[in-house]
Design a protein around this motif. Structure first.
Motif, PDB file in Angstrom:
ATOM      1  N   PRO A   1      40.515  33.999  31.680  1.00 47.22           N
ATOM      2  CA  PRO A   1      40.152  33.004  32.506  1.00 47.22           C
ATOM      3  C   PRO A   1      39.355  33.197  33.600  1.00 47.22           C
ATOM      4  O   PRO A   1      39.046  33.275  34.676  1.00 47.22           O
ATOM      5  N   MET A   2      37.901  33.078  32.673  1.00 44.85           N
ATOM      6  CA  MET A   2      36.591  33.464  33.581  1.00 44.85           C
ATOM      7  C   MET A   2      35.727  32.174  33.513  1.00 44.85           C
ATOM      8  O   MET A   2      35.619  31.480  32.397  1.00 44.85           O
ATOM      9  N   LEU A   3      35.057  31.997  34.771  1.00 47.27           N
ATOM     10  CA  LEU A   3      34.229  30.937  34.655  1.00 47.27           C
ATOM     11  C   LEU A   3      33.175  31.409  35.613  1.00 47.27           C
ATOM     12  O   LEU A   3      33.365  31.986  36.690  1.00 47.27           O
TER      13      LEU A   3
ATOM     14  N   LYS B   1      33.370  35.187  36.701  1.00 46.21           N
ATOM     15  CA  LYS B   1      34.239  35.471  37.784  1.00 46.21           C
ATOM     16  C   LYS B   1      35.449  35.131  37.128  1.00 46.21           C
ATOM     17  O   LYS B   1      35.794  34.020  36.685  1.00 46.21           O
ATOM     18  N   VAL B   2      36.445  35.886  37.447  1.00 48.77           N
ATOM     19  CA  VAL B   2      38.081  35.739  37.089  1.00 48.77           C
ATOM     20  C   VAL B   2      38.445  34.698  37.907  1.00 48.77           C
ATOM     21  O   VAL B   2      38.056  34.912  39.223  1.00 48.77           O
ATOM     22  N   VAL B   3      38.769  33.517  37.484  1.00 44.36           N
ATOM     23  CA  VAL B   3      39.244  32.315  38.179  1.00 44.36           C
ATOM     24  C   VAL B   3      40.434  32.838  39.065  1.00 44.36           C
ATOM     25  O   VAL B   3      40.770  32.492  40.181  1.00 44.36           O
ATOM     26  N   LYS B   4      41.621  33.417  38.662  1.00 41.52           N
ATOM     27  CA  LYS B   4      42.468  33.885  39.261  1.00 41.52           C
ATOM     28  C   LYS B   4      43.137  35.061  38.642  1.00 41.52           C
ATOM     29  O   LYS B   4      43.140  35.340  37.325  1.00 41.52           O
ATOM     30  N   GLU B   5      43.445  36.269  39.397  1.00 40.18           N
ATOM     31  CA  GLU B   5      44.028  37.454  38.907  1.00 40.18           C
ATOM     32  C   GLU B   5      45.397  37.749  39.112  1.00 40.18           C
ATOM     33  O   GLU B   5      46.091  36.739  40.250  1.00 40.18           O
ATOM     34  N   GLY B   6      46.009  38.702  38.567  1.00 44.55           N
ATOM     35  CA  GLY B   6      47.664  38.908  38.961  1.00 44.55           C
ATOM     36  C   GLY B   6      48.269  38.741  37.965  1.00 44.55           C
ATOM     37  O   GLY B   6      48.226  38.351  36.913  1.00 44.55           O
ATOM     38  N   LYS B   7      49.514  39.166  38.138  1.00 45.39           N
ATOM     39  CA  LYS B   7      50.913  39.015  37.268  1.00 45.39           C
ATOM     40  C   LYS B   7      51.573  37.870  37.276  1.00 45.39           C
ATOM     41  O   LYS B   7      51.873  37.177  38.463  1.00 45.39           O
TER      42      LYS B   7
END
Length: 154
Positions: free
Chosen positions: A41-43, A46-52
């Motif tokens: 999920p990059m725009l 940049k990664v839009v949201k990171e994490g688990k």
């Protein structure tokens, strides 16, 4: 209705294709099948949201990240093929979900990508699928998706 008309109807755009993150082809064609490399999920680089999932992100947030990842798959397909109209059907998607301990709703997360493909391609968007949980993904992506599509005969 064309895939581009459906995108417009949904208020969506194909994003600029993400830059490669290593030594690989963004897409690879063999016969009338085209495989994409995994997309997150990059725009705009940049990664839009990171994490688990199940830790920092909810299932709903994961579904949105899956939609962005599949739009990035479509962006590399459009870049390589010239037009998404060349796609006759979506054959398969493989979705990886960055999962916290005990999280087992990977199929629900990847439903975000699957539903978007159905919305865009109609019955030709129905596909085989795997949704796999993993403990880490590149750049701390919450999801990564790759696709196999079939091209129309010219």
């Amino acid at each position: 209705m064309s895939v581009y008309a459906r995108l417009e109807q949904l208020g969506l755009n194909i994003p600029d294709p993400p830059a490669k993150g290593g030594i690989y082809a963004k897409i690879k064609q063999t016969g009338n099948l085209v495989y994409t490399s995994g997309q997150g999920p990059m725009l705009n680089g940049k990664v839009v949201k990171e994490g688990k999932l199940g830790v920092e992100l909810t299932v709903e947030e994961g579904q949105e990240m899956a939609r962005i990842a599949v739009l990035n798959c479509l962006s590399v397909l459009e870049e390589g093929l010239g037009s998404l109209e060349r796609i006759s059907q979506i054959v398969k998607i493989l979705g990886f979900v960055n999962s916290g301990p005990g999280f087992n709703n990977q199929p629900l997360v990847i439903n975000g990508a699957s539903q978007l493909l159905l919305d865009l391609f109609g019955e030709n968007g129905e596909h085989a699928r795997s949704a796999v949980g993993t403990n880490e993904l590149p750049l701390n992506f919450p999801v990564e998706i790759e696709m196999i599509v079939e091209l129309s005969a010219d």
